[in-house]
Each structure stands twice: as structure tokens, then as C-alpha cells.
Design a protein around this motif. Structure first.
Motif, short mmCIF file in Angstrom:
data_model
loop_
_atom_site.label_atom_id
_atom_site.label_comp_id
_atom_site.label_asym_id
_atom_site.label_seq_id
_atom_site.Cartn_x
_atom_site.Cartn_y
_atom_site.Cartn_z
N HIS A 1 5.79 8.04 -10.16
CA HIS A 1 5.65 9.42 -10.09
C HIS A 1 6.74 10.12 -9.97
O HIS A 1 7.57 10.13 -9.12
CB HIS A 1 4.80 9.93 -8.77
CG HIS A 1 3.42 9.18 -8.31
ND1 HIS A 1 2.43 9.77 -9.28
CD2 HIS A 1 3.11 8.20 -7.88
CE1 HIS A 1 1.33 8.76 -8.72
NE2 HIS A 1 1.61 7.75 -8.15
N VAL A 2 6.85 11.01 -10.91
CA VAL A 2 8.19 11.95 -11.15
C VAL A 2 8.16 13.30 -10.82
O VAL A 2 7.17 14.06 -11.29
CB VAL A 2 8.63 11.72 -12.43
CG1 VAL A 2 10.24 12.50 -12.74
CG2 VAL A 2 8.80 10.22 -12.97
N PHE A 3 8.84 13.79 -9.87
CA PHE A 3 8.93 15.13 -9.44
C PHE A 3 10.22 15.85 -9.92
O PHE A 3 11.33 15.31 -9.90
CB PHE A 3 8.67 15.45 -7.89
CG PHE A 3 7.25 14.80 -7.46
CD1 PHE A 3 6.22 15.73 -7.63
CD2 PHE A 3 7.17 13.35 -7.30
CE1 PHE A 3 5.09 14.89 -7.28
CE2 PHE A 3 6.08 12.92 -6.97
CZ PHE A 3 4.87 13.86 -6.91
N ASP A 4 10.10 17.23 -10.14
CA ASP A 4 11.50 17.97 -10.27
C ASP A 4 12.22 18.43 -9.31
O ASP A 4 13.42 18.46 -9.41
CB ASP A 4 10.98 19.46 -11.06
CG ASP A 4 10.47 19.28 -12.41
OD1 ASP A 4 10.54 18.07 -12.83
OD2 ASP A 4 9.60 19.74 -12.93
N SER A 5 11.69 18.06 -7.93
CA SER A 5 12.43 18.51 -6.74
C SER A 5 12.14 17.68 -5.94
O SER A 5 11.10 16.98 -5.61
CB SER A 5 12.27 19.90 -6.63
OG SER A 5 11.09 20.04 -5.83
N LEU A 6 12.99 17.41 -4.88
CA LEU A 6 12.89 16.70 -3.87
C LEU A 6 11.71 17.21 -2.90
O LEU A 6 10.79 16.45 -2.13
CB LEU A 6 14.08 16.57 -2.77
CG LEU A 6 14.23 15.63 -1.51
CD1 LEU A 6 13.61 14.09 -2.11
CD2 LEU A 6 15.58 15.50 -0.91
N GLY B 1 0.80 -1.19 0.04
CA GLY B 1 0.04 -0.06 0.23
C GLY B 1 0.83 1.35 -0.06
O GLY B 1 0.23 2.48 0.12
N GLY B 2 2.11 1.12 -0.25
CA GLY B 2 2.89 2.20 -0.43
C GLY B 2 3.18 2.79 -1.67
O GLY B 2 2.61 2.36 -2.70
N GLU B 3 4.20 3.90 -2.02
CA GLU B 3 4.25 4.62 -3.13
C GLU B 3 5.63 4.97 -3.33
O GLU B 3 6.53 5.08 -2.27
CB GLU B 3 3.36 5.59 -3.27
CG GLU B 3 3.27 6.24 -4.67
CD GLU B 3 2.94 5.26 -5.65
OE1 GLU B 3 3.86 4.96 -6.62
OE2 GLU B 3 1.91 4.94 -5.87
N VAL B 4 6.03 4.88 -4.45
CA VAL B 4 7.55 5.46 -4.83
C VAL B 4 7.56 6.72 -5.49
O VAL B 4 6.75 6.67 -6.48
CB VAL B 4 8.46 4.36 -5.65
CG1 VAL B 4 9.78 4.73 -5.89
CG2 VAL B 4 8.48 2.96 -4.76
N TYR B 5 8.16 7.58 -5.19
CA TYR B 5 8.34 8.92 -5.91
C TYR B 5 9.79 9.10 -6.37
O TYR B 5 10.74 8.81 -5.52
CB TYR B 5 7.96 10.17 -5.19
CG TYR B 5 6.59 10.01 -4.65
CD1 TYR B 5 5.36 9.52 -5.25
CD2 TYR B 5 6.32 10.91 -3.44
CE1 TYR B 5 4.17 9.61 -4.79
CE2 TYR B 5 5.03 10.95 -2.98
CZ TYR B 5 4.10 10.20 -3.61
OH TYR B 5 2.64 10.47 -3.06
N LEU B 6 10.06 9.19 -7.64
CA LEU B 6 11.40 9.92 -8.23
C LEU B 6 11.49 11.12 -8.32
O LEU B 6 10.36 12.05 -8.55
CB LEU B 6 11.61 9.07 -9.62
CG LEU B 6 11.19 7.66 -9.74
CD1 LEU B 6 11.46 7.34 -11.24
CD2 LEU B 6 12.23 6.81 -8.89
N SER B 7 12.48 11.85 -7.68
CA SER B 7 12.82 13.44 -7.71
C SER B 7 13.97 13.73 -8.43
O SER B 7 15.01 12.84 -8.38
CB SER B 7 12.63 13.78 -6.42
OG SER B 7 13.87 13.60 -5.55
#
Length: 114
Positions: free
Chosen positions: A101-106, A75-81
Motif C-alpha cells: 500500500h503506497v501513500f503520498d504522505s506519512l 496478520g500485520g501490514e506494511v505501508y510505504l509513504s
């Protein structure tokens, strides 16, 4: 350049900062182990900071997918920053930008996880 990394937790997030080339050498199993340990401690989100990653091989992609599978199975998630332009292109070519999910910043990734 072999990958090195540091990890810490912030607000129930496991943050993995990776430096160098993510090629799935001995750092791969160690990263997966950190995620497993984090899950046992109640971590909900794993944020992988790619700001200092120059290159990701197919094995490195495998490591990211293993981490994603482990997190989502509980039930967790991974974000790439903060991926570099080169890494961003790789994520698009491999269609991983549709899975992660990709983000431009931490900071953006941390804010999203709250």
C-alpha cells in the motif's frame, strides 16, 4: 550515501524513516530486526517513510519484501509513504506498487492504519 534511519512508534504503528540509499547493507538486517522487535510488542502496522530515500537497489527491495512478509505472517501490514518520483517509478516497474500500500504522505498512511 549509506542509508540511515530512525524508528519510533505511534498508535501501534512502527514508523521507519529512512534517509539516503536503501541498498541492503548493514542497515537491512537492522531494519528487519526492528520490525521483529515491534511485532513482539504488538505492532500491527509498519509504515516505511521513503521521503528521504534517493535510491533503492535490488537488495533494498529484498529488505522491504522481508519486512512485508514478516508483518503479513502475523496478520500485520506494511505501508510505504512519500516515495520520490524516482522511487515511485521503481515500485511501478517492479510491480511492488501492487503488493504494498503506497501513500503520498506519512499522515495518510497513519490515518489508514487506524
Amino acid at each position: 550515501m549509506k542509508a540511515s534511519f530512525e524508528s519510533y512508534t505511534a498508535d501501534k504503528n512502527l514508523i521507519l524513516k529512512i534517509k539516503g540509499d536503501l541498498i541492503g547493507d548493514e542497515s537491512g538486517p537492522r531494519l528487519v530486526e526492528l520490525v521483529s522487535d515491534g511485532l513482539q510488542e504488538g505492532i500491527q502496522t509498519c509504515i516505511v517513510d521513503l521521503s528521504q530515500v534517493r535510491y533503492i537497489s535490488s537488495s533494498g527491495i529484498g529488505v522491504l519484501i522481508t519486512i512485508l512478509t514478516k508483518m503479513r505472517n502475523t496478520g500485520g501490514e506494511v505501508y510505504l509513504s512519500s516515495p520520490s518520483e524516482h522511487v515511485k517509478k521503481l515500485l511501478i516497474i517492479t510491480k511492488l506498487n501492487n503488493i504494498f500500500h503506497v501513500f503520498d504522505s506519512l499522515e495518510e498512511a497513519i490515518n489508514q492504519s487506524k
